[in-house]
Design a protein around this motif. Structure first.
Motif, mmCIF file in Angstrom:
data_model
loop_
_atom_site.group_PDB
_atom_site.id
_atom_site.type_symbol
_atom_site.label_atom_id
_atom_site.label_comp_id
_atom_site.label_asym_id
_atom_site.label_seq_id
_atom_site.Cartn_x
_atom_site.Cartn_y
_atom_site.Cartn_z
ATOM 1 N N PHE A 1 6.460 3.661 5.667
ATOM 2 C CA PHE A 1 5.597 2.713 6.385
ATOM 3 C C PHE A 1 4.138 2.913 5.961
ATOM 4 O O PHE A 1 3.660 4.044 5.899
ATOM 5 N N VAL A 2 3.434 1.810 5.652
ATOM 6 C CA VAL A 2 2.041 1.931 5.238
ATOM 7 C C VAL A 2 1.074 1.179 6.139
ATOM 8 O O VAL A 2 -0.141 1.401 6.042
ATOM 9 N N GLY A 3 1.562 0.313 7.009
ATOM 10 C CA GLY A 3 0.641 -0.395 7.883
ATOM 11 C C GLY A 3 1.286 -1.601 8.527
ATOM 12 O O GLY A 3 2.408 -2.000 8.196
ATOM 13 N N ALA A 4 0.548 -2.191 9.471
ATOM 14 C CA ALA A 4 1.046 -3.361 10.209
ATOM 15 C C ALA A 4 -0.082 -4.362 10.371
ATOM 16 O O ALA A 4 -1.264 -4.005 10.411
ATOM 17 N N VAL A 5 0.307 -5.613 10.483
ATOM 18 C CA VAL A 5 -0.657 -6.723 10.615
ATOM 19 C C VAL A 5 -0.174 -7.659 11.715
ATOM 20 O O VAL A 5 1.015 -7.960 11.813
ATOM 21 N N GLU B 1 -4.891 -9.360 11.607
ATOM 22 C CA GLU B 1 -5.573 -8.181 12.153
ATOM 23 C C GLU B 1 -4.722 -6.926 11.911
ATOM 24 O O GLU B 1 -3.554 -6.876 12.296
ATOM 25 N N HIS B 2 -5.306 -5.931 11.282
ATOM 26 C CA HIS B 2 -4.586 -4.682 11.048
ATOM 27 C C HIS B 2 -4.512 -3.884 12.355
ATOM 28 O O HIS B 2 -5.512 -3.726 13.057
ATOM 29 N N ILE B 3 -3.326 -3.402 12.657
ATOM 30 C CA ILE B 3 -3.116 -2.663 13.898
ATOM 31 C C ILE B 3 -2.421 -1.344 13.582
ATOM 32 O O ILE B 3 -1.818 -1.181 12.520
ATOM 33 N N SER B 4 -2.496 -0.421 14.528
ATOM 34 C CA SER B 4 -1.848 0.879 14.352
ATOM 35 C C SER B 4 -0.378 0.794 14.770
ATOM 36 O O SER B 4 0.045 -0.176 15.412
ATOM 37 N N ARG B 5 0.355 1.828 14.448
ATOM 38 C CA ARG B 5 1.775 1.888 14.808
ATOM 39 C C ARG B 5 1.953 1.844 16.324
ATOM 40 O O ARG B 5 2.882 1.212 16.823
ATOM 41 N N SER B 6 1.053 2.474 17.042
ATOM 42 C CA SER B 6 1.172 2.513 18.509
ATOM 43 C C SER B 6 0.889 1.155 19.141
ATOM 44 O O SER B 6 1.238 0.924 20.297
ATOM 45 N N GLN B 7 0.286 0.248 18.408
ATOM 46 C CA GLN B 7 -0.053 -1.076 18.947
ATOM 47 C C GLN B 7 0.984 -2.144 18.612
ATOM 48 O O GLN B 7 0.817 -3.297 19.004
ATOM 49 N N LEU B 8 2.036 -1.761 17.947
ATOM 50 C CA LEU B 8 3.010 -2.741 17.487
ATOM 51 C C LEU B 8 3.636 -3.538 18.632
ATOM 52 O O LEU B 8 4.021 -2.977 19.660
ATOM 53 N N GLU B 9 3.731 -4.845 18.410
ATOM 54 C CA GLU B 9 4.389 -5.740 19.349
ATOM 55 C C GLU B 9 5.373 -6.614 18.560
ATOM 56 O O GLU B 9 5.235 -6.775 17.342
ATOM 57 N N PRO B 10 6.373 -7.191 19.255
ATOM 58 C CA PRO B 10 7.327 -8.071 18.565
ATOM 59 C C PRO B 10 6.605 -9.199 17.827
ATOM 60 O O PRO B 10 5.728 -9.860 18.388
ATOM 61 N N GLY B 11 6.978 -9.393 16.586
ATOM 62 C CA GLY B 11 6.364 -10.440 15.776
ATOM 63 C C GLY B 11 5.325 -9.929 14.799
ATOM 64 O O GLY B 11 4.930 -10.663 13.880
ATOM 65 N N ASP B 12 4.864 -8.686 14.980
ATOM 66 C CA ASP B 12 3.907 -8.124 14.029
ATOM 67 C C ASP B 12 4.599 -7.862 12.692
ATOM 68 O O ASP B 12 5.810 -7.604 12.636
#
Length: 348
Positions: A341-345, A290-301
Motif C-alpha cells: 500500500f502506498v496511499g489513498a485518495v 484529496e490525499h488521506i491517511s490509512r486511518s481516514q479511509l472510508e468506503p469509496g476511497d
C-alpha cells in the motif's frame, strides 16, 4: 584316415572343430562388442536428454509464476494507459500547432501581398532599383537583395513591413512546433505498439497449456457474500456501489467497461456513473482528489499499491476492497494489500 577326419570322429578332428568354433565365437563376440561400443558412444547423446531432462516445475511454482506474470501485465498495462493519454494530448497539440501554422502562413501571404504592393508602387515611382520578384522569391541567393528592399521599405512604411516580419517569424515557429508535435506522436505510437506486443506475449504465455492448472488455482480468490454496502450518499460510496455490480467481469488490460476492465479502467468507469471523469491511468488518478491517511479511509476511497503506483482498488471497508486484479482474474472483493500500500485518495 581322411574319412575319419572329415567325419570328425577322431580326437584330432574334434580338436580342429573346437578350434574353428572358438574362432567363429570370437568373431561374433567382437562384432557384438563393436556394436555395443558404438551404442555406448551414441547413448549419452540420446539418453542424456531423457535422463537429464529438465524437471517439470511444481504447481506451486507455476502459480507463483502466474502471479508474477499477472503483476507484470498490470504494470505494463498502466504504462500503456499512460502512453495513451500522452498520445491523445500530443495529437491534440499537433492539431493545434498545425492550425496555428496555417493561420500564421495565411497572415504571412497577406503580408507579403501588401508589402509587394508597396514595393511595386515604390518601384514604379523609381524608389527601388531591384525587381519586385526578388521580394517574394524563395531562392536563398536573393536574400541580400531582399534584405535591402525590406530595409528601404521599412524606412518608408515601417508598421506594415514590421507586421510582415512578425508574421514570417510566427509562421516559422508554428511550422517547427507542428513538425515537433508530429514527431512526438509518431514516437509515442511506436512505443505503444512495442509495449502492446510485450503485453500480448505475456498474456499468451499465461493462456498456454502449461499454466492452465495454475491459472485455475490462481482464480480461486474466495468469496465475500455477506458484504453490507454503504448507504451513504457520498460520491465515493455511490461509485463503490456501481463497481460492486461488476464483480465477476473479466480483467482485460486496457479495458474500461462496460463488461471488461483493468484496475484503473474499473475506477474510471465506476466514477463516470456518478458524473465524475477520471483519467484511465493510475498515476493520474493518484494525483487527483484529496490525499488521506490509512486511518481516514472510508468506503469509496481509492487505494493505491506498489512504488510505481501500478494498481488501484476502491476501498470497501473492514480491510477489503473491490478491484480488477490482473490477467486471469475477475473483478472481485479481496483484502487490501497493505504490504504494498502506498496511499489513498478521496475523490470529492
Amino acid at each position: 584316415m581322411e574319412r575319419w577326419l572329415t567325419a570328425g570322429r577322431t580326437p584330432m578332428a574334434r580338436r580342429f572343430r573346437a578350434a574353428g568354433f572358438q574362432r567363429r565365437l570370437w568373431r561374433r563376440l567382437a562384432t557384438v562388442g563393436g556394436v555395443a561400443a558404438a551404442a555406448s558412444l551414441a547413448l549419452p547423446a540420446t539418453l542424456s536428454s531423457a535422463a537429464v531432462s529438465r524437471p517439470q516445475p511444481s504447481l506451486a511454482s507455476l502459480v507463483s509464476q502466474a502471479k508474477s506474470l499477472g503483476h507484470q501485465i498490470d504494470v505494463l498495462s498502466e504504462q500503456y494507459d499512460g502512453l495513451r493519454i500522452q498520445l491523445t494530448e500530443a495529437r491534440a497539440e499537433a492539431t493545434t500547432a498545425m492550425t496555428t501554422y496555417r493561420q500564421d502562413a495565411g497572415r504571412l501571404v497577406s503580408g507579403q501581398a501588401a508589402v509587394g504592393q508597396l514595393a511595386a508602387q515604390s518601384y514604379m515611382n523609381g524608389g527601388l532599383a531591384t525587381p519586385l520578384e526578388v521580394l517574394t522569391s524563395p531562392d536563398t541567393g536573393t536574400l541580400l537583395s531582399r534584405a535591402a528592399i525590406m530595409q528601404q521599405l521599412q524606412m518608408e512604411n515601417g508598421d506594415r513591413v514590421s507586421a510582415l516580419s512578425t508574421a514570417e517569424a510566427a509562421a516559422r515557429r508554428a511550422h517547427d512546433t507542428a513538425v515537433q508535435q508530429e514527431t512526438e506522436v509518431t514516437g509515442l505510437a511506436k512505443t505503444m505498439a512495442a509495449k502492446k506486443q510485450i503485453i500480448q506475449g505475456k498474456v499468451n504465455r499465461l493462456n498456454s497449456a502449461a499454466f492452465s492448472q495454475a491459472m485455475s488455482i490462481y482464480q480461486r480468490t474466495g468469496n465475500y457474500p455477506n458484504i453490507n454496502l454503504p448507504t451513504a450518499n457520498t460520491v465515493g460510496a455511490e461509485a463503490l456501489r456501481y463497481a460492486m455490480t461488476r464483480r465477476g467481469d473479466e480483467y482485460v488490460w486496457g479495458a474500461a467497461g462496460p463488461s471488461t476492465f483493468d484496475c484503473s479502467g474499473l475506477v474510471m468507469w465506476a466514477y463516470a456513473q456518478v458524473g465524475i471523469s477520471l483519467p484511465h491511468y493510475t498515476v493520474s488518478q493518484y494525483n487527483m482528489g484529496e490525499h488521506i491517511s490509512r486511518s481516514q479511509l472510508e468506503p469509496g476511497d481509492l487505494v493505491f499499491f506498489y512504488p510505481g503506483i501500478d494498481h488501484v482498488g476502491i476501498y470497501l471497508g473492514g480491510g477489503l476492497m473491490v478491484d480488477a486484479p490482473s490477467t486471469g482474474q475477475v473483478v472481485q472483493v479481496q483484502p487490501v494489500m497493505w504490504d504494498v500500500f502506498v496511499g489513498a485518495v478521496r475523490i470529492v
